[in-house]
Design a protein around this motif. Structure first.
Motif, PDB file in Angstrom:
ATOM      1  N   TYR A  25      -7.361  -4.409   0.287  1.00  0.00           N
ATOM      2  CA  TYR A  25      -7.675  -3.197   1.254  1.00  0.00           C
ATOM      3  C   TYR A  25      -7.171  -3.906   2.922  1.00  0.00           C
ATOM      4  CZ  TYR A  25      -9.174   0.404   4.479  1.00  0.00           C
ATOM      5  OH  TYR A  25      -9.125   1.257   5.151  1.00  0.00           O
ATOM      6  N   PRO A  26      -7.756  -4.921   3.088  1.00  0.00           N
ATOM      7  CA  PRO A  26      -7.625  -5.534   4.502  1.00  0.00           C
ATOM      8  C   PRO A  26      -6.137  -5.865   4.686  1.00  0.00           C
ATOM      9  CG  PRO A  26      -9.691  -6.539   3.553  1.00  0.00           C
ATOM     10  CD  PRO A  26      -8.945  -5.591   2.567  1.00  0.00           C
ATOM     11  N   HIS A  27      -5.569  -6.266   3.494  1.00  0.00           N
ATOM     12  CA  HIS A  27      -4.074  -6.768   3.567  1.00  0.00           C
ATOM     13  C   HIS A  27      -3.174  -5.497   3.794  1.00  0.00           C
ATOM     14  CE1 HIS A  27      -5.207 -10.758   2.791  1.00  0.00           C
ATOM     15  NE2 HIS A  27      -6.026 -10.426   1.706  1.00  0.00           N
ATOM     16  N   TYR A  28      -3.383  -4.373   3.048  1.00  0.00           N
ATOM     17  CA  TYR A  28      -2.813  -3.106   3.410  1.00  0.00           C
ATOM     18  C   TYR A  28      -2.924  -2.690   4.757  1.00  0.00           C
ATOM     19  CZ  TYR A  28      -2.915  -2.413  -1.941  1.00  0.00           C
ATOM     20  OH  TYR A  28      -2.573  -2.504  -3.209  1.00  0.00           O
ATOM     21  N   VAL A  29      -3.999  -2.758   5.328  1.00  0.00           N
ATOM     22  CA  VAL A  29      -4.280  -2.141   6.566  1.00  0.00           C
ATOM     23  C   VAL A  29      -3.500  -3.186   7.751  1.00  0.00           C
ATOM     24  CG1 VAL A  29      -6.019  -1.798   8.624  1.00  0.00           C
ATOM     25  CG2 VAL A  29      -6.557  -1.149   6.159  1.00  0.00           C
ATOM     26  N   THR A  30      -3.625  -4.462   7.349  1.00  0.00           N
ATOM     27  CA  THR A  30      -2.979  -5.167   8.408  1.00  0.00           C
ATOM     28  C   THR A  30      -1.367  -5.088   8.161  1.00  0.00           C
ATOM     29  OG1 THR A  30      -4.451  -7.081   8.320  1.00  0.00           O
ATOM     30  CG2 THR A  30      -2.447  -7.808   8.951  1.00  0.00           C
ATOM     31  N   LYS A  31      -1.064  -4.889   7.149  1.00  0.00           N
ATOM     32  CA  LYS A  31       0.635  -4.707   6.778  1.00  0.00           C
ATOM     33  C   LYS A  31       0.986  -3.374   7.381  1.00  0.00           C
ATOM     34  CE  LYS A  31       3.948  -4.615   3.119  1.00  0.00           C
ATOM     35  NZ  LYS A  31       4.168  -4.965   1.560  1.00  0.00           N
ATOM     36  N   GLU A  91      -0.494  -1.610   9.877  1.00  0.00           N
ATOM     37  CA  GLU A  91      -0.619  -1.583  11.266  1.00  0.00           C
ATOM     38  C   GLU A  91       0.328  -2.578  12.060  1.00  0.00           C
ATOM     39  OE1 GLU A  91      -4.844  -2.448  11.905  1.00  0.00           O
ATOM     40  OE2 GLU A  91      -5.164  -0.214  11.638  1.00  0.00           O
ATOM     41  N   ARG A  92       0.802  -3.663  11.619  1.00  0.00           N
ATOM     42  CA  ARG A  92       1.758  -4.914  12.052  1.00  0.00           C
ATOM     43  C   ARG A  92       3.031  -3.966  12.191  1.00  0.00           C
ATOM     44  NH1 ARG A  92       1.480  -8.878   8.437  1.00  0.00           N
ATOM     45  NH2 ARG A  92       3.167  -8.127   7.008  1.00  0.00           N
ATOM     46  N   LYS A  93       3.366  -3.069  11.392  1.00  0.00           N
ATOM     47  CA  LYS A  93       4.631  -2.319  11.441  1.00  0.00           C
ATOM     48  C   LYS A  93       4.498  -0.985  12.244  1.00  0.00           C
ATOM     49  CE  LYS A  93       6.730  -5.409   8.804  1.00  0.00           C
ATOM     50  NZ  LYS A  93       8.166  -5.878   9.134  1.00  0.00           N
ATOM     51  N   GLY A  94       3.480  -0.751  12.633  1.00  0.00           N
ATOM     52  CA  GLY A  94       3.381   0.324  13.494  1.00  0.00           C
ATOM     53  C   GLY A  94       2.789   1.608  12.996  1.00  0.00           C
ATOM     54  N   ARG A  95       2.293   1.653  11.934  1.00  0.00           N
ATOM     55  CA  ARG A  95       1.677   2.596  11.307  1.00  0.00           C
ATOM     56  C   ARG A  95       0.130   2.574  11.361  1.00  0.00           C
ATOM     57  NH1 ARG A  95       6.101   5.184   8.205  1.00  0.00           N
ATOM     58  NH2 ARG A  95       4.772   6.918   8.187  1.00  0.00           N
ATOM     59  N   THR A  96      -0.643   3.483  10.898  1.00  0.00           N
ATOM     60  CA  THR A  96      -1.693   3.719  11.044  1.00  0.00           C
ATOM     61  C   THR A  96      -2.799   3.419   9.801  1.00  0.00           C
ATOM     62  OG1 THR A  96      -2.285   6.025  10.983  1.00  0.00           O
ATOM     63  CG2 THR A  96      -1.706   5.023  13.190  1.00  0.00           C
ATOM     64  N   LYS A  97      -3.979   3.425  10.092  1.00  0.00           N
ATOM     65  CA  LYS A  97      -5.062   3.289   8.966  1.00  0.00           C
ATOM     66  C   LYS A  97      -5.042   4.721   8.216  1.00  0.00           C
ATOM     67  CE  LYS A  97      -9.720   1.634   7.994  1.00  0.00           C
ATOM     68  NZ  LYS A  97     -10.843   1.273   8.691  1.00  0.00           N
ATOM     69  N   LEU A 128       5.491   2.939   3.439  1.00  0.00           N
ATOM     70  CA  LEU A 128       4.831   3.153   4.566  1.00  0.00           C
ATOM     71  C   LEU A 128       5.014   2.204   5.795  1.00  0.00           C
ATOM     72  CD1 LEU A 128       2.926   5.185   5.919  1.00  0.00           C
ATOM     73  CD2 LEU A 128       0.873   3.810   5.369  1.00  0.00           C
ATOM     74  N   ALA A 129       4.873   0.737   5.293  1.00  0.00           N
ATOM     75  CA  ALA A 129       5.013  -0.624   6.421  1.00  0.00           C
ATOM     76  C   ALA A 129       6.732  -0.427   6.693  1.00  0.00           C
ATOM     77  CB  ALA A 129       4.475  -1.810   5.799  1.00  0.00           C
ATOM     78  N   LYS A 130       7.604  -0.044   5.737  1.00  0.00           N
ATOM     79  CA  LYS A 130       9.016  -0.127   6.147  1.00  0.00           C
ATOM     80  C   LYS A 130       9.280   1.265   7.026  1.00  0.00           C
ATOM     81  CE  LYS A 130      10.423  -2.841   2.427  1.00  0.00           C
ATOM     82  NZ  LYS A 130      11.253  -3.092   1.213  1.00  0.00           N
ATOM     83  N   GLY A 131       8.422   1.926   7.297  1.00  0.00           N
ATOM     84  CA  GLY A 131       8.837   3.003   8.305  1.00  0.00           C
ATOM     85  C   GLY A 131       9.318   4.367   7.606  1.00  0.00           C
ATOM     86  N   LYS A 132       9.023   4.516   6.123  1.00  0.00           N
ATOM     87  CA  LYS A 132       9.705   5.730   5.273  1.00  0.00           C
ATOM     88  C   LYS A 132       8.786   7.058   6.071  1.00  0.00           C
ATOM     89  CE  LYS A 132      11.986   4.802   1.357  1.00  0.00           C
ATOM     90  NZ  LYS A 132      12.072   5.157  -0.200  1.00  0.00           N
ATOM     91  N   LYS A 133       9.500   8.096   5.834  1.00  0.00           N
ATOM     92  CA  LYS A 133       8.966   9.389   6.466  1.00  0.00           C
ATOM     93  C   LYS A 133       7.865   9.500   5.296  1.00  0.00           C
ATOM     94  CE  LYS A 133      13.052  11.622   8.427  1.00  0.00           C
ATOM     95  NZ  LYS A 133      12.502  11.345   9.752  1.00  0.00           N
ATOM     96  N   MET A 134       6.503  10.194   5.843  1.00  0.00           N
ATOM     97  CA  MET A 134       5.384  10.570   4.979  1.00  0.00           C
ATOM     98  C   MET A 134       5.870  11.442   4.063  1.00  0.00           C
ATOM     99  SD  MET A 134       2.244   9.443   4.474  1.00  0.00           S
ATOM    100  CE  MET A 134       1.766   8.840   6.104  1.00  0.00           C
ATOM    101  N   GLU A 135       6.834  12.439   4.009  1.00  0.00           N
ATOM    102  CA  GLU A 135       7.345  13.341   3.131  1.00  0.00           C
ATOM    103  C   GLU A 135       7.847  12.529   1.616  1.00  0.00           C
ATOM    104  OE1 GLU A 135       9.177  14.063   6.345  1.00  0.00           O
ATOM    105  OE2 GLU A 135       6.910  14.469   6.866  1.00  0.00           O
TER     106      GLU A 135
END
Length: 121
Positions: free
Chosen positions: A20-26, A28-34, A108-115
């Protein structure tokens, strides 16, 4: 390429809390949120934030994590390659579910749209 029994066993015994912490870091590093990460996890598993935190605190294995989940009926729309495995070709149900989550976190980290990540119209 399909998974080996050893790979499947390793996935089953890995704890969600360790990944889980790796998911969060990944993300957030790419500008997405928890919160966006939690939205993705909730879509796939049906877990709310409280249940997610309980599973983290319990150091639940992926086997336990996914046995308690209500997998989204559209999860089989998650396809493609993750970690060298084509998701739709993975035969072990648990390993496939872990890879579904990995793929969605990656999207998510690659910036795809949530839909698109949540496989909605």
């Amino acid at each position: 390429m399909n998974t080996t029994p050893e790979h499947d066993a390793r996935m089953a015994q890995m704890t969600f809390a360790s990944v889980y912490p790796h998911y969060v870091t990944k993300v957030e590093r790419k500008g997405r949120t928890k919160d966006e990460l939690h939205q993705v996890i909730t879509w796939l598993t049906g877990f709310d934030d409280k249940k997610l935190q309980e599973l983290i605190d319990q150091k639940a294995t992926f086997e336990t994590f996914f046995s308690e989940a209500t997998i989204n009926p559209n999860a089989d729309l998650i396809t493609g390659v993750i970690c060298g495995y084509r998701i739709e070709e993975i035969e072990n149900t648990l390993t496939k579910q872990v890879r579904y989550l990995d793929k969605q976190v990656d999207e998510l980290a690659k910036g795809k749209k949530m839909e698109k990540i949540l496989r909605t119209a």
